[in-house]
Write a protein that holds these residues in place. Structure first.
Motif, mmCIF file in Angstrom:
data_model
loop_
_atom_site.group_PDB
_atom_site.id
_atom_site.type_symbol
_atom_site.label_atom_id
_atom_site.label_comp_id
_atom_site.label_asym_id
_atom_site.label_seq_id
_atom_site.Cartn_x
_atom_site.Cartn_y
_atom_site.Cartn_z
ATOM 1 N N MET A 265 -21.659 32.996 -39.681
ATOM 2 C CA MET A 265 -21.918 32.537 -41.043
ATOM 3 C C MET A 265 -21.895 33.737 -41.977
ATOM 4 S SD MET A 265 -25.317 30.692 -42.555
ATOM 5 C CE MET A 265 -24.837 28.994 -42.513
ATOM 6 N N ALA A 266 -21.126 33.658 -43.021
ATOM 7 C CA ALA A 266 -20.987 34.749 -43.979
ATOM 8 C C ALA A 266 -22.089 34.696 -45.033
ATOM 9 C CB ALA A 266 -19.623 34.656 -44.653
ATOM 10 N N GLY B 29 -16.990 38.662 -45.317
ATOM 11 C CA GLY B 29 -18.329 38.284 -45.735
ATOM 12 C C GLY B 29 -19.411 38.637 -44.732
ATOM 13 N N ASP B 30 -19.078 39.413 -43.718
ATOM 14 C CA ASP B 30 -20.043 39.818 -42.692
ATOM 15 C C ASP B 30 -20.235 41.329 -42.610
ATOM 16 O OD1 ASP B 30 -20.776 37.315 -41.687
ATOM 17 O OD2 ASP B 30 -19.099 37.269 -40.291
ATOM 18 N N GLY C 121 -34.943 40.222 -46.240
ATOM 19 C CA GLY C 121 -35.730 39.167 -45.608
ATOM 20 C C GLY C 121 -35.318 38.783 -44.200
ATOM 21 N N GLY C 122 -34.995 39.755 -43.364
ATOM 22 C CA GLY C 122 -34.671 39.459 -41.981
ATOM 23 C C GLY C 122 -33.262 38.947 -41.735
ATOM 24 N N ARG C 123 -32.397 39.001 -42.730
ATOM 25 C CA ARG C 123 -31.032 38.496 -42.544
ATOM 26 C C ARG C 123 -30.121 39.484 -41.813
ATOM 27 N NH1 ARG C 123 -33.125 35.979 -46.787
ATOM 28 N NH2 ARG C 123 -32.628 33.797 -47.136
ATOM 29 N N GLY D 48 -28.339 38.846 -38.345
ATOM 30 C CA GLY D 48 -28.151 37.408 -38.197
ATOM 31 C C GLY D 48 -27.058 36.947 -39.138
ATOM 32 N N VAL D 49 -27.473 36.474 -40.303
ATOM 33 C CA VAL D 49 -26.517 36.022 -41.322
ATOM 34 C C VAL D 49 -25.653 37.190 -41.793
ATOM 35 C CG1 VAL D 49 -26.301 35.013 -43.626
ATOM 36 C CG2 VAL D 49 -28.078 34.200 -42.076
ATOM 37 N N LEU D 50 -26.263 38.347 -41.928
ATOM 38 C CA LEU D 50 -25.554 39.550 -42.359
ATOM 39 C C LEU D 50 -25.343 40.434 -41.136
ATOM 40 C CD1 LEU D 50 -24.369 41.269 -44.606
ATOM 41 C CD2 LEU D 50 -26.666 42.114 -45.092
ATOM 42 N N HIS D 51 -24.102 40.515 -40.682
ATOM 43 C CA HIS D 51 -23.800 41.214 -39.431
ATOM 44 C C HIS D 51 -23.901 42.733 -39.557
ATOM 45 C CE1 HIS D 51 -22.054 41.967 -35.549
ATOM 46 N NE2 HIS D 51 -21.133 42.722 -36.110
ATOM 47 N N ALA D 52 -23.321 43.309 -40.613
ATOM 48 C CA ALA D 52 -23.295 44.763 -40.741
ATOM 49 C C ALA D 52 -23.414 45.196 -42.200
ATOM 50 C CB ALA D 52 -22.009 45.322 -40.153
#
Length: 77
Positions: free
Chosen positions: A1-2, A30-31, A59-61, A64-68
């Motif tokens: 998920m981007a 988007g990652d 916030g902990g993304r 997870g949602v944000l890979h790098a």
């Protein structure tokens, strides 16, 4: 998920209202982003503490949602 760059920027600005935030999508997916964050809130803090402030703003993304996120922080001149 981007995760859109605008969302990353908004989250950082919410936590560091004076920040100048520049986001670059490194892979076009988007990652994978690079961010340069400049804020007076970083003054007197070591680089690790500055980065921690930005990661907390997300916030902990991270991971997870944000890979790098290639992060550069600075104090305004």
């Amino acid at each position: 998920m981007a995760m859109p760059a605008s969302e990353i920027e908004a989250m950082i600005r919410a936590a560091l209202p004076d920040a100048t935030v520049e986001i670059t999508d490194l892979a076009g997916d988007g990652d994978h982003y690079a961010a340069r964050v400049t804020s007076a809130a970083f003054a007197g803090k070591p680089r690790v503490a500055q980065h921690k402030m930005v990661y907390e703003a997300l916030g902990g993304r991270m991971g997870g949602v944000l890979h790098a996120l290639q992060l550069t922080t600075a104090v305004p001149n």
